[in-house]
Design a protein around this motif. Structure first.
Motif, PDB file in Angstrom:
ATOM      1  N   THR A 142       0.518  -1.373   0.316  1.00  0.00           N
ATOM      2  CA  THR A 142       0.274  -0.150   0.024  1.00  0.00           C
ATOM      3  C   THR A 142       0.739   1.074   0.207  1.00  0.00           C
ATOM      4  O   THR A 142       0.535   2.552  -0.358  1.00  0.00           O
ATOM      5  CB  THR A 142      -1.126   0.030   1.624  1.00  0.00           C
ATOM      6  N   HIS A 143       1.783   1.505   0.966  1.00  0.00           N
ATOM      7  CA  HIS A 143       2.687   2.436   1.203  1.00  0.00           C
ATOM      8  C   HIS A 143       3.477   2.425  -0.186  1.00  0.00           C
ATOM      9  O   HIS A 143       4.193   3.438   0.895  1.00  0.00           O
ATOM     10  CB  HIS A 143       2.597   2.590   2.200  1.00  0.00           C
ATOM     11  N   SER A 144       4.341   1.804  -1.125  1.00  0.00           N
ATOM     12  CA  SER A 144       5.430   1.602  -2.007  1.00  0.00           C
ATOM     13  C   SER A 144       4.586   3.040  -2.830  1.00  0.00           C
ATOM     14  O   SER A 144       3.193   3.262  -2.836  1.00  0.00           O
ATOM     15  CB  SER A 144       4.845   0.447  -2.744  1.00  0.00           C
ATOM     16  N   TYR A 145       5.664   3.338  -3.752  1.00  0.00           N
ATOM     17  CA  TYR A 145       5.260   4.282  -4.902  1.00  0.00           C
ATOM     18  C   TYR A 145       4.427   3.153  -6.165  1.00  0.00           C
ATOM     19  O   TYR A 145       5.228   2.114  -5.791  1.00  0.00           O
ATOM     20  CB  TYR A 145       6.586   4.928  -5.223  1.00  0.00           C
ATOM     21  N   ASP A 209       0.378   7.362  -0.800  1.00  0.00           N
ATOM     22  CA  ASP A 209       1.068   8.078   0.933  1.00  0.00           C
ATOM     23  C   ASP A 209       2.319   7.157   0.856  1.00  0.00           C
ATOM     24  O   ASP A 209       2.358   5.483   1.614  1.00  0.00           O
ATOM     25  CB  ASP A 209       0.254   7.683   1.274  1.00  0.00           C
ATOM     26  N   VAL A 210       3.534   7.311   0.362  1.00  0.00           N
ATOM     27  CA  VAL A 210       5.052   6.918   0.373  1.00  0.00           C
ATOM     28  C   VAL A 210       5.344   6.578   1.159  1.00  0.00           C
ATOM     29  O   VAL A 210       6.342   7.947   1.858  1.00  0.00           O
ATOM     30  CB  VAL A 210       5.587   7.272  -1.268  1.00  0.00           C
ATOM     31  N   ILE A 211       5.495   5.516   1.442  1.00  0.00           N
ATOM     32  CA  ILE A 211       6.370   5.704   3.279  1.00  0.00           C
ATOM     33  C   ILE A 211       7.697   4.441   2.974  1.00  0.00           C
ATOM     34  O   ILE A 211       8.279   3.411   2.314  1.00  0.00           O
ATOM     35  CB  ILE A 211       6.001   4.487   4.665  1.00  0.00           C
ATOM     36  N   PRO A 212       9.485   5.409   2.465  1.00  0.00           N
ATOM     37  CA  PRO A 212      10.036   4.492   2.123  1.00  0.00           C
ATOM     38  C   PRO A 212      10.475   3.751   2.317  1.00  0.00           C
ATOM     39  O   PRO A 212      10.957   2.452   1.948  1.00  0.00           O
ATOM     40  CB  PRO A 212      10.704   5.781   2.643  1.00  0.00           C
TER      41      PRO A 212
END
Length: 276
Positions: A142-145, A209-212
């Motif tokens: 989900t929070h990947s690009y 919503d990108v979380i690295p």
């Protein structure tokens, strides 16, 4: 079951490996569109390995950001070039540690579902790295690009994403895989891009919503010092085994023909209309 072994039982696959400089991002993707057309013309399936230095390859949806000019300026400030592709929805990072792989599948638009086409890439990676004590899963991180249902991941961390382009008769299956390098910095770059673009201020379009740290390099996940060139060697060897073809047909010479150059020029021109 549809798989690489049975997809084209009586046809040889072509292969092409290319490396593009930072300035040649649009050219790289023009080749992608041209090879899909060539594959349909010749009825030859193709596997394409390519790398592109310091570019963010944007999707058409990214241009809907409320502050798109500020978002692209953030990429320029970080010393990354960018262009908009006509396949897939959201942006991905490309540099010397990222490997792009494409399948060009003629006469398959009405024979393969979207999920079946994606599954061919999953099969290639699971076969290639079967000797490592890992499981390569596919689900949306989900929070990947550029998140999608066929993100490839190990232990929940994404290392690859897949898109498709469907033409009248053929399919292009397009994968990027983070092999090595600074994946945390890639994720931070895309986080900055969407923040600068004020993605959170609108509701009509959905942006990640990108979380690295939801993403990682394949080399780190395998705990093996894998290079891009070594990855190509391993993937091509596994591919040859899967399609039961000891020697793939090198298409380098064919790219120099007048017919192909006309295709390339046509697709370079077509891509210009997507650039904002």
């Amino acid at each position: 079951m549809v798989d690489l072994a049975t997809l084209y039982p009586h046809q040889n696959w072509g292969v092409l490996t290319q490396h593009f400089t930072k300035e040649a991002g649009p050219l790289a993707f023009a080749h992608t569109n041209s090879l899909l057309a060539l594959s349909n013309q010749t009825q030859q399936p193709i596997i394409h390995f390519w790398t592109l230095t310091e570019n963010v390859i944007l999707g058409m949806m990214d241009t809907k950001l409320p502050a798109y000019p500020q978002a692209t300026q953030a990429l320029t400030t970080a010393h990354y070039a960018h262009f908009v592709r006509n396949a897939g929805g959201l942006g991905i990072v490309s540099d010397d540690g990222v490997l792009n792989i494409s399948f060009y599948l003629p006469a398959m638009a009405n024979r393969l579902t979207i999920k079946q086409a994606y599954a061919l890439m999953h099969q290639l990676f699971t076969t290639t790295f079967t000797d490592y004590p890992v499981t390569i899963d596919h689900f949306e991180v989900t929070h990947s690009y550029c998140p999608g249902e066929y993100d490839l991941s190990i232990n929940g961390q994404k290392f690859a994403g897949i898109a498709q382009r469907r033409a009248k008769n053929g399919i292009a299956v397009l994968l990027y895989a983070s092999i090595n390098g600074d994946q945390l910095a890639r994720g931070q770059l895309m986080h900055t891009f969407y923040t600068a673009g004020q993605a959170h201020t609108q509701t009509r379009w959905t942006f990640p919503d990108v979380i690295p740290d939801t993403m990682a390099n394949l080399a780190d996940l395998l705990d093996y010092p894998l290079s891009v060139n070594t990855a190509i060697q391993h993937l091509q060897a596994a591919f040859c085994h899967l399609v039961q073809q000891p020697q793939l047909i090198d298409l380098t010479v064919q790219l120099k023909t007048a017919t192909y150059q006309q295709l390339l020029l046509k697709n370079q021109t077509a891509l210009k209309r997507y650039q904002i």
